[in-house]
Design a protein around this motif. Structure first.
Motif, PDB file in Angstrom:
ATOM      1  N   LEU A   1       0.709  -1.285   0.036  1.00  0.00           N
ATOM      2  CA  LEU A   1      -0.169  -0.022   0.023  1.00  0.00           C
ATOM      3  C   LEU A   1       0.892   1.168   0.065  1.00  0.00           C
ATOM      4  O   LEU A   1       0.591   2.270  -0.393  1.00  0.00           O
ATOM      5  CB  LEU A   1      -1.033   0.014   1.304  1.00  0.00           C
ATOM      6  N   ALA A   2       2.212   1.273   0.500  1.00  0.00           N
ATOM      7  CA  ALA A   2       3.084   2.190   0.518  1.00  0.00           C
ATOM      8  C   ALA A   2       4.395   1.588   0.772  1.00  0.00           C
ATOM      9  O   ALA A   2       4.427   0.495   1.599  1.00  0.00           O
ATOM     10  CB  ALA A   2       2.527   3.364   1.334  1.00  0.00           C
ATOM     11  N   PRO A   3       5.508   2.314   0.764  1.00  0.00           N
ATOM     12  CA  PRO A   3       6.727   1.699   0.923  1.00  0.00           C
ATOM     13  C   PRO A   3       6.956   1.909   2.536  1.00  0.00           C
ATOM     14  O   PRO A   3       6.315   2.815   3.199  1.00  0.00           O
ATOM     15  CB  PRO A   3       7.699   2.451   0.059  1.00  0.00           C
ATOM     16  N   ALA A   4       7.702   1.257   3.225  1.00  0.00           N
ATOM     17  CA  ALA A   4       8.147   1.332   4.727  1.00  0.00           C
ATOM     18  C   ALA A   4       8.866   2.787   4.503  1.00  0.00           C
ATOM     19  O   ALA A   4       9.339   3.136   3.624  1.00  0.00           O
ATOM     20  CB  ALA A   4       8.860   0.431   4.982  1.00  0.00           C
ATOM     21  N   PRO A   5       8.540   3.809   5.688  1.00  0.00           N
ATOM     22  CA  PRO A   5       7.796   3.494   7.137  1.00  0.00           C
ATOM     23  C   PRO A   5       6.334   3.890   6.928  1.00  0.00           C
ATOM     24  O   PRO A   5       5.914   3.710   7.999  1.00  0.00           O
ATOM     25  CB  PRO A   5       8.609   4.539   7.842  1.00  0.00           C
ATOM     26  N   GLY A   6       5.893   3.901   5.883  1.00  0.00           N
ATOM     27  CA  GLY A   6       4.295   4.034   5.525  1.00  0.00           C
ATOM     28  C   GLY A   6       3.952   5.684   5.645  1.00  0.00           C
ATOM     29  O   GLY A   6       4.632   6.345   5.619  1.00  0.00           O
ATOM     30  N   THR A   7       2.614   5.760   5.809  1.00  0.00           N
ATOM     31  CA  THR A   7       2.046   7.221   5.953  1.00  0.00           C
ATOM     32  C   THR A   7       1.730   7.454   7.484  1.00  0.00           C
ATOM     33  O   THR A   7       1.724   8.693   7.763  1.00  0.00           O
ATOM     34  CB  THR A   7       0.817   7.202   4.993  1.00  0.00           C
ATOM     35  N   TYR A   8       1.261   6.566   8.196  1.00  0.00           N
ATOM     36  CA  TYR A   8       0.820   7.246   9.708  1.00  0.00           C
ATOM     37  C   TYR A   8       1.754   7.641  10.347  1.00  0.00           C
ATOM     38  O   TYR A   8       1.803   8.651  11.124  1.00  0.00           O
ATOM     39  CB  TYR A   8       0.191   5.994  10.290  1.00  0.00           C
ATOM     40  N   VAL A   9       3.284   7.313  10.206  1.00  0.00           N
ATOM     41  CA  VAL A   9       4.004   7.860  11.040  1.00  0.00           C
ATOM     42  C   VAL A   9       4.638   9.287  10.694  1.00  0.00           C
ATOM     43  O   VAL A   9       5.147   9.838  11.731  1.00  0.00           O
ATOM     44  CB  VAL A   9       5.355   6.830  10.909  1.00  0.00           C
ATOM     45  N   VAL A  10       4.014   9.694   9.601  1.00  0.00           N
ATOM     46  CA  VAL A  10       4.477  11.164   9.280  1.00  0.00           C
ATOM     47  C   VAL A  10       3.419  11.899   9.285  1.00  0.00           C
ATOM     48  O   VAL A  10       3.392  13.184   8.834  1.00  0.00           O
ATOM     49  CB  VAL A  10       5.073  11.266   7.864  1.00  0.00           C
ATOM     50  N   ALA A  11       2.070  11.263   9.143  1.00  0.00           N
ATOM     51  CA  ALA A  11       0.935  12.180   9.164  1.00  0.00           C
ATOM     52  C   ALA A  11       0.591  13.048  10.608  1.00  0.00           C
ATOM     53  O   ALA A  11       1.073  12.755  11.472  1.00  0.00           O
ATOM     54  CB  ALA A  11      -0.193  11.204   9.222  1.00  0.00           C
ATOM     55  N   THR A  12       0.172  14.296  10.086  1.00  0.00           N
ATOM     56  CA  THR A  12       0.039  15.232  11.311  1.00  0.00           C
ATOM     57  C   THR A  12      -1.469  15.323  11.509  1.00  0.00           C
ATOM     58  O   THR A  12      -2.451  15.917  10.522  1.00  0.00           O
ATOM     59  CB  THR A  12       0.558  16.614  10.788  1.00  0.00           C
TER      60      THR A  12
END
Length: 601
Positions: free
Chosen positions: A583-594
């Protein structure tokens, strides 16, 4: 001499620089005033303990004075004697016409590392008198006999906070290094310090939280959290990351790590040299790691059951689906370890054998003695947190970051503040401190359930905490388990961790005590050869200090020892598994979402 002919160090040039800096101070003062007016409303209870803490201390001191006046007089005479002796020594040295300090008996204190604290009569006098006062106050509080253990812990802790706050190093007029820097730079250091102060207040909605690391030096996914992998599943609670293998063969049983959702998962993957994630992959394991969502106010009603159902159970099911295996091994770190134990207790009561073995890293499950963090678990704080979360829908990362910083205030508040605000230094490019400042929020319901049901009421150890409406107990955790605690952990103290593990129902327990603290004791790669660890072949039972007394010390990291334990519970080698879907490369999207942090009302 014309303006063009001024040398950089001429009086005229320095005066011009000073005037320019004063003009900048005026502009920064306007920004500071504007930033402070935007300060959000915060429940007063979150700013400090209730007044009864100080009333209890005062009452205990009065009781001691009435019941044991001789001891109180002895305290005072001892303090007066040391103070007067130092004053006389300082006067005698000056009377000889020598501009130096009297002999300094120590002990050494990192806060006073500047040589002027030892050599300059004025600064040495300030330092020694402060240390004498600090010793007198700490001794007086420590000798109070009428306080309960819980009240004693709180009084001693908050007394230490007050004593540390009033260190002469924390004030410009009594900090020789800051004064020297201001003179050397014609006030530039103070202007830059004010700039840093205004920036931090603006960034925290009118509140002050010291920036610990250069925010521009790191970017998650570029120079942090770079181990290759893919997001293979996502729901509203988590992204599940599967990491690419680096070996041709891997152990049959996959490994799933649940990091704490108080902080972000990439503490396990800061950089290749100290990445536990990379090390695990390199040992031949199929590794999955959960990256938790950073919740906003829309998660207000999300509770512990949601984390277990949509987090733990869902992630376990997806790992089994992806790998085709019936069983997995699981790891839980800190609060995620506590919740992993709750999940295992629930599964075992239901006869579900999904989890083959469990590893707990710095995990508390018995909160009868929560350790140093317990000073923040009384009703005065927790009531305030409950009121604040009802208003905001979340427990903001700001409050958690500030609370944990006060557990090591000299290292995480005062020293960084001195460097930033008095010396005008830019925050360092330090990956660990960057991660430390990249916190997450907690959903309102979950935060209160955790603080009330687990921390205050000790519901898990008392067989009272409910998962999906049914009480679970530590005895319900029956998987083979390995627990790693850290010797100087100020968040999950090792004795409390030991006491929880010994009550679990498993007949196969391994307990490892690492040197150092909550982070450094865990992120301790073998290549560094920095911190050692203790093991004991005796059962995990009885008194933790007795266990330690009989333990064997081993130099170096605990990682290889745990790796061998894990291999023994991970089956034979099979062909390495490549992430099939992404769905996305690591480390993903949640870890950078604000997330949106505005309060709900």
């Amino acid at each position: 001499m014309t303006t063009e002919e001024k040398t950089p160090d001429s009086p005229e040039a320095r005066t011009a620089r000073l005037n320019a800096n004063l003009a900048r101070v005026e502009e920064l003062s306007k920004r500071l005033t504007a930033a402070l007016t935007r300060r959000r409303h915060v429940d007063p209870a979150l700013h400090g303990p209730a007044p009864d803490v100080y009333m209890k201390a005062a009452a205990a001191w009065l009781a001691e004075m009435m019941q044991n006046p001789a001891k109180m007089v002895e305290h005072q005479v001892n303090y007066w004697g040391k103070t007067l002796k130092h004053y006389v020594e300082a006067q005698q040295t000056l009377a000889k016409g020598e501009f130096r300090a009297p002999p300094d008996p120590g002990p050494r204190d990192r806060r006073f590392s500047n040589p002027l604290w030892d050599t300059h009569p004025f600064f040495n006098y300030l330092k020694q008198q402060y240390l004498l006062n600090a010793e007198a106050i700490s001794t007086a509080v420590g000798d109070l006999e009428t306080l309960s253990p819980e009240d004693r812990r709180r009084v001693e802790y908050f007394t230490r906070q007050i004593v540390d706050m009033f260190s002469p190093t924390n004030f410009l007029g009594t900090n020789p290094e800051a004064l020297e820097r201001a003179v050397e730079t014609d006030g530039e250091s103070l202007v830059q310090g004010l700039e840093n102060l205004v920036r931090d207040i603006e960034a925290n909605q009118g509140d002050l939280l010291v920036t610990l690391a250069d925010r521009e030096a790191f970017k998650v996914g570029e120079n942090l959290a770079t181990t290759p992998g893919a997001v293979v599943y996502r729901n509203r609670m988590l992204e599940l990351i599967q990491y690419e293998p680096t070996t041709e063969k891997v152990h049959k049983t996959p490994l799933l790590i649940f990091p704490p959702w108080i902080n972000k998962f990439y503490i396990l993957d800061l950089k290749p040299a100290n990445s536990l994630i990379k090390w695990i992959v390199d040992q031949g394991f199929t590794l999955f790691v959960v990256s938790w969502v950073n919740p906003d106010a829309s998660y207000a009603g999300t509770g512990m059951d949601d984390y277990i159902r949509d987090g733990y159970l869902r992630a376990m099911a997806e790992v089994r689906r992806i790998t085709g295996e019936k069983q997995i091994n699981a790891v839980g770190y800190c609060i995620a370890g506590t919740t992993l134990a709750l999940t295992l207790a629930h599964l075992n009561k239901a006869g579900d054998k999904t989890v083959k073995s469990a590893t707990f890293l710095t995990t508390l499950t018995d909160f009868s003695d929560p350790g140093e963090v317990g000073v923040f678990l009384n009703d005065d704080f927790v009531d305030g947190i409950e009121r604040q979360t009802e208003r905001d829908g979340i427990l903001s990362k700001f409050f958690m970051s500030r609370t944990f910083s006060f557990l090591r205030s000299n290292d995480l508040i005062y020293t960084p503040a001195i460097k930033s605000y008095m010396l005008g230094e830019a925050p360092p490019a330090f990956d660990l401190l960057y991660w430390n400042g990249d916190g997450t929020n907690l959903p309102a319901k979950m935060a209160v359930e955790y603080l009330r049901g687990l921390c205050q009421q000790d519901g898990f150890a008392k067989r009272e905490f409910k998962v999906f409406g049914q009480p679970v107990s530590l005895a319900d955790v029956t998987q083979p388990l390995c627990a790693v605690a850290c010797e100087t952990d100020h968040i999950a103290h090792w004795r409390g961790s030991f006491n929880g593990i010994k009550q679990m129902g498993s007949g196969d327990k391994t307990f490892i005590l690492s040197e150092s603290g909550h982070i450094a004791g865990i992120i301790n790669p073998p290549s560094k050869d920095k911190y050692g660890h203790y093991t004991n072949d005796a059962p995990v039972a009885g008194d933790p200090d007795a266990w330690l007394k009989g333990a064997t010390f081993h130099k170096g990291s605990w990682w290889p020892r745990w790796g061998e334990w894990l291999k023994a519970h991970s089956g034979p080698l099979v062909k390495a598994r490549i992430p099939a879907d992404s769905l996305a490369p690591a480390p993903g999207t949640y870890v950078v979402a604000t997330p949106v942090l505005e309060p709900t009302s």
